[in-house]
Scaffold this motif. Structure first.
Motif, short mmCIF file in Angstrom:
data_model
loop_
_atom_site.label_atom_id
_atom_site.label_comp_id
_atom_site.label_asym_id
_atom_site.label_seq_id
_atom_site.Cartn_x
_atom_site.Cartn_y
_atom_site.Cartn_z
N HIS A 248 69.63 39.91 15.52
CA HIS A 248 69.62 39.45 14.12
C HIS A 248 69.11 40.58 13.22
N PRO A 249 69.88 40.95 12.19
CA PRO A 249 69.45 42.08 11.35
C PRO A 249 68.14 41.82 10.59
N LYS A 250 67.82 40.55 10.34
CA LYS A 250 66.53 40.28 9.69
C LYS A 250 65.71 39.36 10.58
N SER A 251 65.43 39.84 11.78
CA SER A 251 64.82 38.94 12.76
C SER A 251 63.42 38.46 12.33
N ASN A 252 62.76 39.23 11.47
CA ASN A 252 61.42 38.78 11.03
C ASN A 252 61.51 37.57 10.08
N ARG A 253 62.72 37.28 9.57
CA ARG A 253 62.88 36.11 8.70
C ARG A 253 63.40 34.88 9.46
N LEU A 254 63.72 35.10 10.72
CA LEU A 254 64.32 34.05 11.52
C LEU A 254 63.25 33.05 11.96
N ARG A 255 63.52 31.74 11.82
CA ARG A 255 62.59 30.75 12.39
C ARG A 255 62.90 30.63 13.88
N LEU A 256 61.85 30.70 14.69
CA LEU A 256 62.04 30.60 16.14
C LEU A 256 61.46 29.30 16.67
N VAL A 257 62.28 28.54 17.36
CA VAL A 257 61.80 27.35 18.05
C VAL A 257 62.10 27.59 19.52
N LEU A 258 61.10 28.04 20.26
CA LEU A 258 61.33 28.52 21.62
C LEU A 258 60.42 27.86 22.65
N GLY A 259 61.01 27.44 23.75
CA GLY A 259 60.25 26.98 24.91
C GLY A 259 60.56 27.95 26.03
N LEU A 260 59.57 28.74 26.46
CA LEU A 260 59.87 29.84 27.38
C LEU A 260 59.15 29.68 28.72
N GLU A 261 58.83 30.82 29.35
CA GLU A 261 58.24 30.75 30.70
C GLU A 261 56.78 30.28 30.68
N PRO A 457 52.47 16.83 21.67
CA PRO A 457 52.94 18.17 21.34
C PRO A 457 53.30 18.98 22.59
N PHE A 458 54.44 19.63 22.55
CA PHE A 458 54.86 20.47 23.66
C PHE A 458 55.01 21.89 23.14
N THR A 459 54.06 22.76 23.55
CA THR A 459 54.10 24.13 23.07
C THR A 459 53.33 25.02 24.04
N GLY A 460 53.03 26.25 23.63
CA GLY A 460 52.28 27.14 24.49
C GLY A 460 51.78 28.33 23.71
N ARG A 461 50.81 29.03 24.29
CA ARG A 461 50.30 30.26 23.67
C ARG A 461 51.07 31.46 24.24
N LYS A 462 50.82 32.61 23.65
CA LYS A 462 51.38 33.90 24.12
C LYS A 462 52.90 33.81 24.35
N ASP A 463 53.38 34.28 25.52
CA ASP A 463 54.84 34.31 25.70
C ASP A 463 55.44 32.97 26.13
N ALA A 465 55.76 30.03 24.26
CA ALA A 465 56.49 29.21 23.27
C ALA A 465 56.30 29.75 21.86
N GLN A 466 57.14 29.26 20.98
CA GLN A 466 57.00 29.49 19.53
C GLN A 466 57.36 28.16 18.90
N SER A 467 56.57 27.69 17.95
CA SER A 467 56.75 26.38 17.32
C SER A 467 56.45 25.28 18.35
N THR A 468 56.50 24.04 17.88
CA THR A 468 56.13 22.94 18.76
C THR A 468 57.28 21.94 18.85
N LEU A 469 57.49 21.46 20.08
CA LEU A 469 58.52 20.45 20.29
C LEU A 469 57.87 19.16 20.73
N SER A 470 58.18 18.10 20.06
CA SER A 470 57.81 16.75 20.44
C SER A 470 58.52 15.92 19.41
#
Ligand code: G3H
Length: 489
Positions: A248-261, A457-463, A465-470
């Motif tokens: 994404h050319p403006k990735s710092n403006r992108l909203r991230l909703v991520l559930g990761l490792e 709330p379903f989320t995490g610190r560090k790598d 998650a980003q944002s919260t899912l529930s």
């Protein structure tokens, strides 16, 4: 075979006659668990990606579109129409969940029912959000009518381990908040979207939901490159999330909703109830063969109770029943990813070479696309099974003298989703819970880690998650607060 030859773009179910990707199943009614052909899906690329993006952009129409400006009750009606049709497909989707990803019958049924409940709960919460926003506030002579508005175009990518539930935990709140969406199912658990294509088509205005098939790189990357996506919603691994974000050319403006490792630990204290601990550690490490981001992926046991725990835990692992997902009492099923047993084998070999032992008799036994869970002890920090998110049937165990040892390791870890703490003495537990809550986002007391109930709330610190899912939080993750203000004059 189920040959899926359609995709949904701009409200049209379009036929596909291009290249296809084969979909395999590793279960069978003939006692063979080698991959066999189940069907195929379109192998799409940049042209279809752009088509879907244009459809989503024009349905959003810079915020003027019919969907982002639609009345709340009308949007709810569309979603209700969708979920009613989805409910009528239960049997078909549950069957596909078993065949595509090898999830047991009770767990497949639970995934379906949980998803339907998630949608109804989301609608209820959305009604409440709307009721709250109808109230005016007044501070220092300024009235405000605060509400929540959409963000724009959302790209949704779900995982293979919960191809229905987690994908919809992204897609449904994104849609209901007035965004328009492009959705690409995971590579396993993709055929089960087929029975829902018509429901998506006839429930929402054209362009609100666009569904593509193929490889993430081929479909999602060209969409991100345009810089026209406002939200990247992904449940999967950080490598894919980072690669897409970077496009994404403006990735710092992108909203991230991520559930990761995650690498959720279990910490077993000397006064833990051993029956309960063993039972919860079995569920935590091996439900769906450990293919859950919330799975327990490392166990820390205090020296005093180490022998007892290891003896009982290894016995319990070998007593689990393996088989096809529909068989009564089956807990371990064939792995859907063809390369997975080889990867688990690599982790075992690496650990054995560095001094660990497999403690259970069946550990590491292989047949077709399955490998029996291996309980490894003692696991050291230089082993791959300690460093990597195994996402499969292998259980690394470490022992400790002082509680600071697992706490320090958690603090050093790149992940911070959940922890399971086993013990009884409240004077020991209480301060420990406070410390653990500063390292992860959910502390499970005498129980295994899990995402649900979906209202929490379903989320995490560090790598992790980003944002919260529930149910409650996702509506906020896919929207922004806007307001109208006027003065008391
Ligand atoms: O893969 C990660 C999932 O969010 C796990 O969900 O705890 O409901 O199995 P679960």
């Amino acid at each position: 075979p189920i040959d899926q030859r359609q995709y949904l773009v701009g409200g049209e179910l379009k036929p596909w006659s291009g290249a296809v990707t084969e979909v395999y199943s590793t279960i069978s009614s003939e006692e063979s668990y080698a991959p066999t052909l189940l069907g195929s899906i379109p192998d799409m690329g940049e042209a279809e990606a752009n088509e879907a993006l244009q459809a989503a952009l024009s349905a959003y129409d810079k915020g003027k579109g019919a969907w982002p400006t639609m009345k709340v009750r009308d949007r709810i009606e569309c979603m209700e129409k969708f979920v009613r049709q989805m409910e009528s497909k239960r049997e078909e989707i549950v069957k596909l969940l078993m065949w595509e990803i090898g999830k047991s019958l009770p767990d497949s049924q639970k995934e379906f029912d949980r998803t339907v409940e998630y949608i109804y709960d989301t609608l209820e919460d959305y009604r409440q959000l709307d009721r709250n926003s109808a109230k005016f506030q007044k501070h220092d002579g300024v009235y405000a009518h605060i509400r929540r508005g959409p963000l724009g175009v959302v790209l949704c990518l779900g995982p293979y381990n919960y191809p229905l539930n987690e994908t919809f935990a992204l897609l449904i709140p994104a849609i209901i908040m007035g965004n328009t969406t492009i959705f690409k199912p995971a590579k396993h658990g993709v055929l089960l979207i087929t029975p829902l294509l018509e429901a998506f088509q006839n429930s929402f205005p054209k362009g609100v939901v666009n569904i593509l098939f193929g490889r993430g790189r081929a479909v999602a990357a060209p969409i991100m490159k345009t810089g026209k996506v406002d939200v990247l919603a992904l449940i999967g691994n950080s490598k894919s999330a980072n690669a897409l974000q970077d496009q994404h050319p403006k990735s710092n403006r992108l909203r991230l909703v991520l559930g990761l490792e995650a690498k959720n630990p279990a910490i077993i204290l000397p006064d833990a109830d051993m029956d309960l601990t063993v039972q919860e550690c079995i569920a935590g490490t091996l439900s769906f063969n450990g293919q859950r981001c919330t799975a327990l992926k490392v166990v820390y046991v205090q020296e005093e109770v180490k022998e007892e725990f290891l003896k009982r835990f290894t016995r319990a692992v070998d007593a689990l029943k393996f088989g096809n997902p529909w068989e009564e009492g089956v807990k371990l099923t064939p792995l859907p990813e063809p390369g997975k047993p080889d990867y688990i084998q690599e982790l075992i070999d690496d650990a054995l070479a560095k001094g660990a032992k497999i403690l259970n008799e069946k550990g590491g036994q292989r047949f077709d696309n399955f490998i029996w869970p291996a309980v490894l002890y003692p696991v050291t920090k230089d082993m791959r099974v300690y460093q990597e998110e195994q996402f499969g049937p292998i259980i690394p165990i470490r022992s400790f003298e002082e509680i600071e040892e697992p706490l320090d390791e958690m603090a050093e870890s790149n992940y911070g989703q959940q922890v399971s703490l086993f013990g009884k003495d409240v004077y020991t537990l209480a301060p420990l819970i406070d410390t653990l809550a500063n390292l992860v986002c959910r502390v499970n007391l005498n129980s295994s880690c899990q995402r649900g109930p979906d209202v929490y709330p379903f989320t995490g610190r560090k790598d992790s998650a980003q944002s919260t899912l529930s149910v409650h939080d996702a509506l906020r993750s896919f929207s922004i607060r806007t307001f109208v203000a006027f003065k008391d004059n």
